[in-house]
Write a protein that holds these residues in place. Structure first.
Motif, PDB file in Angstrom:
ATOM      1  N   VAL A   1     -85.891 -44.954  78.137  1.00 20.76           N
ATOM      2  CA  VAL A   1     -85.210 -45.568  79.284  1.00 20.76           C
ATOM      3  C   VAL A   1     -85.265 -44.615  80.472  1.00 20.76           C
ATOM      4  CG1 VAL A   1     -83.054 -46.574  80.129  1.00 20.76           C
ATOM      5  CG2 VAL A   1     -83.667 -46.794  77.701  1.00 20.76           C
ATOM      6  N   ALA A   2     -85.525 -45.168  81.654  1.00 22.21           N
ATOM      7  CA  ALA A   2     -85.596 -44.361  82.877  1.00 22.21           C
ATOM      8  C   ALA A   2     -84.212 -43.823  83.244  1.00 22.21           C
ATOM      9  CB  ALA A   2     -86.157 -45.201  84.031  1.00 22.21           C
ATOM     10  N   THR A   3     -84.179 -42.927  84.198  1.00 22.54           N
ATOM     11  CA  THR A   3     -82.928 -42.264  84.588  1.00 22.54           C
ATOM     12  C   THR A   3     -81.897 -43.227  85.171  1.00 22.54           C
ATOM     13  OG1 THR A   3     -83.933 -41.710  86.723  1.00 22.54           O
ATOM     14  CG2 THR A   3     -84.028 -40.032  84.996  1.00 22.54           C
ATOM     15  N   ASP A   4     -82.321 -44.423  85.581  1.00 26.37           N
ATOM     16  CA  ASP A   4     -81.365 -45.391  86.121  1.00 26.37           C
ATOM     17  C   ASP A   4     -80.586 -46.119  85.027  1.00 26.37           C
ATOM     18  OD1 ASP A   4     -83.253 -47.135  85.088  1.00 26.37           O
ATOM     19  OD2 ASP A   4     -83.656 -48.175  86.974  1.00 26.37           O
ATOM     20  N   GLY A   5     -80.947 -45.863  83.762  1.00 29.17           N
ATOM     21  CA  GLY A   5     -80.240 -46.490  82.659  1.00 29.17           C
ATOM     22  C   GLY A   5     -80.549 -47.955  82.460  1.00 29.17           C
ATOM     23  N   LEU A   6     -81.641 -48.426  83.058  1.00 28.57           N
ATOM     24  CA  LEU A   6     -81.971 -49.847  82.992  1.00 28.57           C
ATOM     25  C   LEU A   6     -83.448 -50.119  82.722  1.00 28.57           C
ATOM     26  CD1 LEU A   6     -81.416 -52.872  83.385  1.00 28.57           C
ATOM     27  CD2 LEU A   6     -81.508 -52.500  85.866  1.00 28.57           C
ATOM     28  N   HIS A   7     -84.325 -49.423  83.408  1.00 24.96           N
ATOM     29  CA  HIS A   7     -85.761 -49.713  83.325  1.00 24.96           C
ATOM     30  C   HIS A   7     -86.475 -48.806  82.321  1.00 24.96           C
ATOM     31  CE1 HIS A   7     -84.689 -51.601  87.200  1.00 24.96           C
ATOM     32  NE2 HIS A   7     -85.623 -52.467  86.860  1.00 24.96           N
ATOM     33  N   PRO A   8     -87.671 -49.192  81.905  1.00 27.88           N
ATOM     34  CA  PRO A   8     -88.435 -48.344  80.984  1.00 27.88           C
ATOM     35  C   PRO A   8     -88.826 -47.017  81.632  1.00 27.88           C
ATOM     36  CG  PRO A   8     -89.271 -50.597  80.969  1.00 27.88           C
ATOM     37  CD  PRO A   8     -88.333 -50.491  82.124  1.00 27.88           C
ATOM     38  N   SER A   9     -88.978 -46.002  80.801  1.00 26.93           N
ATOM     39  CA  SER A   9     -89.403 -44.680  81.260  1.00 26.93           C
ATOM     40  C   SER A   9     -90.925 -44.584  81.243  1.00 26.93           C
ATOM     41  CB  SER A   9     -88.831 -43.606  80.341  1.00 26.93           C
ATOM     42  OG  SER A   9     -89.397 -43.739  79.034  1.00 26.93           O
ATOM     43  N   GLU A  10     -91.430 -43.462  81.726  1.00 30.73           N
ATOM     44  CA  GLU A  10     -92.875 -43.206  81.667  1.00 30.73           C
ATOM     45  C   GLU A  10     -93.367 -43.281  80.221  1.00 30.73           C
ATOM     46  OE1 GLU A  10     -96.122 -39.666  82.733  1.00 30.73           O
ATOM     47  OE2 GLU A  10     -93.977 -39.355  83.100  1.00 30.73           O
ATOM     48  N   LEU A  11     -92.586 -42.726  79.289  1.00 31.78           N
ATOM     49  CA  LEU A  11     -92.973 -42.755  77.878  1.00 31.78           C
ATOM     50  C   LEU A  11     -93.055 -44.185  77.359  1.00 31.78           C
ATOM     51  CD1 LEU A  11     -93.519 -41.394  75.153  1.00 31.78           C
ATOM     52  CD2 LEU A  11     -91.034 -41.263  74.814  1.00 31.78           C
ATOM     53  N   ALA A  12     -92.079 -45.008  77.710  1.00 29.60           N
ATOM     54  CA  ALA A  12     -92.112 -46.408  77.282  1.00 29.60           C
ATOM     55  C   ALA A  12     -93.353 -47.104  77.827  1.00 29.60           C
ATOM     56  CB  ALA A  12     -90.850 -47.134  77.747  1.00 29.60           C
ATOM     57  N   TYR A  13     -93.661 -46.860  79.095  1.00 24.39           N
ATOM     58  CA  TYR A  13     -94.851 -47.479  79.687  1.00 24.39           C
ATOM     59  C   TYR A  13     -96.124 -47.011  78.994  1.00 24.39           C
ATOM     60  CZ  TYR A  13     -92.138 -49.513  83.528  1.00 24.39           C
ATOM     61  OH  TYR A  13     -91.259 -50.254  84.270  1.00 24.39           O
ATOM     62  N   SER A  14     -96.156 -45.761  78.558  1.00 22.38           N
ATOM     63  CA  SER A  14     -97.337 -45.272  77.846  1.00 22.38           C
ATOM     64  C   SER A  14     -97.515 -46.025  76.528  1.00 22.38           C
ATOM     65  CB  SER A  14     -97.241 -43.763  77.592  1.00 22.38           C
ATOM     66  OG  SER A  14     -96.253 -43.464  76.617  1.00 22.38           O
ATOM     67  N   LYS A  15     -96.400 -46.402  75.913  1.00 21.92           N
ATOM     68  CA  LYS A  15     -96.468 -47.187  74.684  1.00 21.92           C
ATOM     69  C   LYS A  15     -96.909 -48.623  74.973  1.00 21.92           C
ATOM     70  CE  LYS A  15     -93.145 -44.353  72.152  1.00 21.92           C
ATOM     71  NZ  LYS A  15     -94.117 -43.901  71.140  1.00 21.92           N
ATOM     72  N   PHE A  16     -96.511 -49.148  76.139  1.00 27.92           N
ATOM     73  CA  PHE A  16     -97.044 -50.454  76.563  1.00 27.92           C
ATOM     74  C   PHE A  16     -98.567 -50.388  76.618  1.00 27.92           C
ATOM     75  CE2 PHE A  16     -93.256 -52.051  79.391  1.00 27.92           C
ATOM     76  CZ  PHE A  16     -92.364 -51.769  78.379  1.00 27.92           C
ATOM     77  N   VAL A  17     -99.056 -49.336  77.262  1.00 31.09           N
ATOM     78  CA  VAL A  17    -100.502 -49.187  77.486  1.00 31.09           C
ATOM     79  C   VAL A  17    -101.249 -49.066  76.156  1.00 31.09           C
ATOM     80  CG1 VAL A  17    -102.290 -47.687  78.469  1.00 31.09           C
ATOM     81  CG2 VAL A  17    -100.253 -48.255  79.798  1.00 31.09           C
ATOM     82  N   GLU A  18    -100.661 -48.410  75.181  1.00 31.31           N
ATOM     83  CA  GLU A  18    -101.294 -48.313  73.865  1.00 31.31           C
ATOM     84  C   GLU A  18    -101.569 -49.690  73.292  1.00 31.31           C
ATOM     85  OE1 GLU A  18     -98.816 -45.942  71.357  1.00 31.31           O
ATOM     86  OE2 GLU A  18     -99.171 -44.081  72.485  1.00 31.31           O
ATOM     87  N   ARG A  19    -100.682 -50.630  73.573  1.00 31.89           N
ATOM     88  CA  ARG A  19    -100.855 -52.009  73.079  1.00 31.89           C
ATOM     89  C   ARG A  19    -101.857 -52.793  73.939  1.00 31.89           C
ATOM     90  NH1 ARG A  19     -95.462 -53.855  70.570  1.00 31.89           N
ATOM     91  NH2 ARG A  19     -95.076 -52.119  69.115  1.00 31.89           N
ATOM     92  N   ILE A  20    -101.792 -52.571  75.253  1.00 31.34           N
ATOM     93  CA  ILE A  20    -102.611 -53.358  76.185  1.00 31.34           C
ATOM     94  C   ILE A  20    -104.063 -52.879  76.218  1.00 31.34           C
ATOM     95  CG2 ILE A  20    -102.883 -54.033  78.618  1.00 31.34           C
ATOM     96  CD1 ILE A  20     -99.825 -53.598  78.905  1.00 31.34           C
ATOM     97  N   LEU A  21    -104.268 -51.569  76.096  1.00 28.20           N
ATOM     98  CA  LEU A  21    -105.596 -50.977  76.298  1.00 28.20           C
ATOM     99  C   LEU A  21    -106.690 -51.575  75.420  1.00 28.20           C
ATOM    100  CD1 LEU A  21    -107.336 -48.905  77.773  1.00 28.20           C
ATOM    101  CD2 LEU A  21    -106.630 -47.206  76.061  1.00 28.20           C
ATOM    102  N   PRO A  22    -106.474 -51.773  74.118  1.00 29.58           N
ATOM    103  CA  PRO A  22    -107.574 -52.338  73.313  1.00 29.58           C
ATOM    104  C   PRO A  22    -108.073 -53.685  73.832  1.00 29.58           C
ATOM    105  CG  PRO A  22    -105.880 -51.422  71.889  1.00 29.58           C
ATOM    106  CD  PRO A  22    -105.316 -51.410  73.282  1.00 29.58           C
ATOM    107  N   GLN A  23    -107.144 -54.544  74.260  1.00 34.47           N
ATOM    108  CA  GLN A  23    -107.551 -55.842  74.815  1.00 34.47           C
ATOM    109  C   GLN A  23    -108.260 -55.662  76.157  1.00 34.47           C
ATOM    110  OE1 GLN A  23    -107.599 -58.850  73.699  1.00 34.47           O
ATOM    111  NE2 GLN A  23    -106.416 -58.684  71.805  1.00 34.47           N
TER     112      GLN A  23
END
Length: 229
Positions: free
Chosen positions: A200-222
């Motif tokens: 979770v990002a520092t605002d306590g609401l949105h995804p963090s850089e780490l979370a987005y990197s995990k998104f990319v792990e899923r999206i990248l193969p496609q």
């Protein structure tokens, strides 16, 4: 005359060699990526290069040849509903020659208590717009599921949020499956947010850089498959 003829042949040979690729050399590629969405695409509360479209672009770039290029255009803003995104795309009128288009939208419809019927109407319209911008090819489009902000300090485990997010995602996934559009689920990643605060990002609401990197792990193969990488 023989010397003149020889010089002409040499000049023509040199000229042709500059315009002709070597047998094993592939022409450079100039890939274009369009990211459509809301705060989850613009990357609210993380750095510009931390948001998932930038991370995805960089991951794709690492797999390109040295003379290839990839550009990114982001049409997204915090707070945008499906209606806002449709209007922004119409106003900006991006070209229709993108090699890859991602779409992540709907959380603000839920958060702002818009009628679910609005999403049922406008989500398919946005998918159609995404396909149009992707050279008219649905195989160039990736729809990303809506994160669940119930699993953040702001959401505080509110089960009503999760139930409603599930309804939105189920509709989107079913529509994409029925229409042969790629749908990537990342919601489960965000549901680790309370147990793993670094997602979770520092605002306590949105995804963090780490979370987005995990998104990319899923999206990248496609994305790689769609770009022929």
């Amino acid at each position: 005359m023989k010397k003149i003829a020889f010089l002409v042949i040499v000049v023509l040979t040199i000229s042709c060699s500059k315009d002709t690729l070597a047998p094993n050399e592939t022409p450079p590629r100039n890939l274009r990526y369009l990211a459509l969405g809301d705060s989850y695409t613009i990357g609210q509360s993380v750095c510009t290069t931390c948001r998932f479209p930038e991370q995805l672009k960089d991951s794709i770039k690492k797999r390109l040849n040295s003379n290839d290029l990839i550009s990114l255009n982001v049409i997204a803003q915090t707070g945008w509903t499906t209606t806002n995104l449709k209007s922004a795309i119409a106003n900006q009128n991006p070209s229709t020659n993108y090699d890859l288009v991602t779409l992540l939208i709907g959380v603000n419809n839920q958060y702002q208590n818009k009628p679910f019927s609005l999403y049922e109407q406008e989500f398919p319209e946005l998918v159609a717009i995404a396909i149009e911008k992707a050279q008219g090819k649905k195989e160039n489009v990736i729809v990303v599921s809506i994160p669940d902000y119930a699993y953040t300090p702001f959401g505080n485990g509110n089960t009503t949020i999760s139930t409603q997010i599930d309804t939105y995602n189920a509709f989107a996934q079913n529509y994409c499956t029925t229409n042969n559009v790629t749908f990537i689920n990342i919601t489960d990643i965000t549901r680790l947010g309370l147990a793993q605060p670094n997602l979770v990002a520092t605002d306590g609401l949105h995804p963090s850089e780490l979370a987005y990197s995990k998104f990319v792990e899923r999206i990248l193969p496609q994305a790689k498959n769609k770009l022929g990488l």
